[in-house]
Design a protein around this motif. Structure first.
Motif, PDB file in Angstrom:
ATOM      1  N   LYS A 274       0.864  -1.190   0.000  1.00 52.85           N
ATOM      2  CA  LYS A 274       0.000   0.000   0.000  1.00 52.85           C
ATOM      3  C   LYS A 274       0.897   1.235   0.000  1.00 52.85           C
ATOM      4  O   LYS A 274       1.087   1.889   1.020  1.00 52.85           O
ATOM      5  N   ASN A 275       1.481   1.501  -1.167  1.00 52.67           N
ATOM      6  CA  ASN A 275       2.429   2.621  -1.236  1.00 52.67           C
ATOM      7  C   ASN A 275       2.121   3.554  -2.406  1.00 52.67           C
ATOM      8  O   ASN A 275       3.015   4.141  -2.995  1.00 52.67           O
ATOM      9  N   GLY A 276       0.826   3.676  -2.706  1.00 51.15           N
ATOM     10  CA  GLY A 276       0.422   4.592  -3.768  1.00 51.15           C
ATOM     11  C   GLY A 276       0.389   6.032  -3.296  1.00 51.15           C
ATOM     12  O   GLY A 276       0.851   6.940  -3.986  1.00 51.15           O
ATOM     13  N   LEU A 277      -0.127   6.238  -2.086  1.00 51.17           N
ATOM     14  CA  LEU A 277      -0.244   7.596  -1.540  1.00 51.17           C
ATOM     15  C   LEU A 277       1.056   8.034  -0.872  1.00 51.17           C
ATOM     16  O   LEU A 277       1.542   9.139  -1.089  1.00 51.17           O
ATOM     17  N   PHE A 278       1.601   7.153  -0.056  1.00 56.71           N
ATOM     18  CA  PHE A 278       2.881   7.431   0.615  1.00 56.71           C
ATOM     19  C   PHE A 278       3.905   6.382   0.161  1.00 56.71           C
ATOM     20  O   PHE A 278       3.746   5.208   0.481  1.00 56.71           O
ATOM     21  N   PRO A 279       4.933   6.801  -0.580  1.00 56.04           N
ATOM     22  CA  PRO A 279       5.926   5.819  -1.031  1.00 56.04           C
ATOM     23  C   PRO A 279       6.901   5.490   0.104  1.00 56.04           C
ATOM     24  O   PRO A 279       7.978   6.058   0.218  1.00 56.04           O
ATOM     25  N   TYR A 280       6.465   4.566   0.985  1.00 50.66           N
ATOM     26  CA  TYR A 280       7.277   4.194   2.149  1.00 50.66           C
ATOM     27  C   TYR A 280       8.677   3.768   1.708  1.00 50.66           C
ATOM     28  O   TYR A 280       8.834   2.757   1.039  1.00 50.66           O
ATOM     29  N   LYS A 281       9.659   4.544   2.108  1.00 47.84           N
ATOM     30  CA  LYS A 281      11.029   4.282   1.661  1.00 47.84           C
ATOM     31  C   LYS A 281      11.576   2.998   2.283  1.00 47.84           C
ATOM     32  O   LYS A 281      11.515   2.815   3.494  1.00 47.84           O
ATOM     33  N   GLY A 282      12.043   2.101   1.422  1.00 52.06           N
ATOM     34  CA  GLY A 282      12.664   0.870   1.903  1.00 52.06           C
ATOM     35  C   GLY A 282      11.692  -0.235   2.283  1.00 52.06           C
ATOM     36  O   GLY A 282      12.109  -1.282   2.777  1.00 52.06           O
ATOM     37  N   MET A 283      10.383   0.002   2.051  1.00 56.62           N
ATOM     38  CA  MET A 283       9.402  -1.007   2.452  1.00 56.62           C
ATOM     39  C   MET A 283       9.580  -2.315   1.675  1.00 56.62           C
ATOM     40  O   MET A 283       9.554  -3.398   2.262  1.00 56.62           O
ATOM     41  N   GLU A 284       9.785  -2.226   0.368  1.00 56.15           N
ATOM     42  CA  GLU A 284       9.951  -3.446  -0.440  1.00 56.15           C
ATOM     43  C   GLU A 284      11.130  -4.274   0.064  1.00 56.15           C
ATOM     44  O   GLU A 284      11.030  -5.490   0.218  1.00 56.15           O
ATOM     45  N   GLU A 285      12.248  -3.595   0.335  1.00 55.19           N
ATOM     46  CA  GLU A 285      13.453  -4.294   0.819  1.00 55.19           C
ATOM     47  C   GLU A 285      13.173  -5.023   2.137  1.00 55.19           C
ATOM     48  O   GLU A 285      13.598  -6.169   2.320  1.00 55.19           O
TER      49      GLU A 285
END
Length: 245
Positions: free
Chosen positions: A111-122
């Motif tokens: 859920k990173n459309g509104l806030f691109p949480y940095k490093g979340m994918e990693e």
């Protein structure tokens, strides 16, 4: 066989995206789960759909503004008056730990459309690898940049872009971003699209399929999976169709 994936768990009966909803989905025979992941202020991965906690909990504010400790104090089951105890927002690692005890697949939606949480994918990838769940996880997102980024970081984990609208030859698009599937809204998944995608080796897992007629259609056409709020209904309809065939 069309897999039945419980949308935010067994969310038609239990509080969405809670351990209770996940456990109950397993009990009724769901093949897997669909859940949403976001990140707290102190970088903890938590399972919740909305960017704000307002709708699903007794709290107010953005997920990104809470620490993990603060968000865990909220009650994610407060609207369900029949529950005797508080339901916490799960940590993603809690869910993965639980998955170690069964064979369910798990669709993790970023859920990173509104806030691109940095490093979340990693962080999510590191957790998947830690629990050795690579073969049972599918990453999806409406943020297709995130899907591509995830594939480049972890080519061994399946990815599937989410599609709210119909797309011309979506299987070609999925292949172009090195995804092995796509997750369309069920209205954007007519039989012909499903057949052509599957013939091209691309999985199709429509969301959110709650109508019996739609469930029947998708199972009969041989759709890869369906994402539903009512996994019990999906399991029962699949069983009936299998008996008839």
């Amino acid at each position: 066989m069309t897999l039945i994936l419980a949308h935010r768990g067994y969310s038609s009966l239990y509080p969405e995206n809670t351990m209770l909803a996940f456990v109950e989905a397993e009990k009724v025979g769901a093949d897997g789960l669909e859940l949403d992941v976001q990140m707290t202020r102190d970088g903890e991965l938590v399972v919740i759909h909305d960017e704000k906690v307002n709708r699903t909990t007794d709290g107010k504010g953005f997920v990104k503004d809470f620490t993990a400790q603060e968000i865990r104090k909220l009650d994610a089951g407060h609207q369900n008056k029949s529950l005797s105890k508080k339901e916490k927002i799960p940590l993603l690692k809690e869910v993965f730990e639980w998955l170690m005890g069964n064979s369910m697949v798990c669709n993790v939606e970023f859920k990173n459309g509104l806030f691109p949480y940095k490093g979340m994918e990693e962080k999510v990838i590191a957790l998947v690898r830690h629990y050795q769940l690579e073969s049972r996880i599918i990453f999806s997102s409406f943020n297709h940049y995130s899907v591509v980024h995830t594939t480049s970081l972890a080519p061994e984990i399946e990815t599937a872009p989410l599609l709210a609208e119909g797309l011309y030859m979506p299987w070609i698009y999925a292949k172009s971003i090195r995804s092995s599937g796509f997750h369309p809204h069920y209205r954007a998944a007519p039989d012909q699209i499903i057949k052509q995608a599957i013939d091209s080796g691309i999985a199709v897992r429509p969301y959110t399929v709650n109508k019996e007629t739609e469930m029947e259609r998708l199972i009969k056409v041989g759709c890869s999976a369906m994402i539903t709020d009512d996994p019990l209904k999906g399991v029962q309809i699949r069983l009936e169709i299998m008996k008839r065939s």
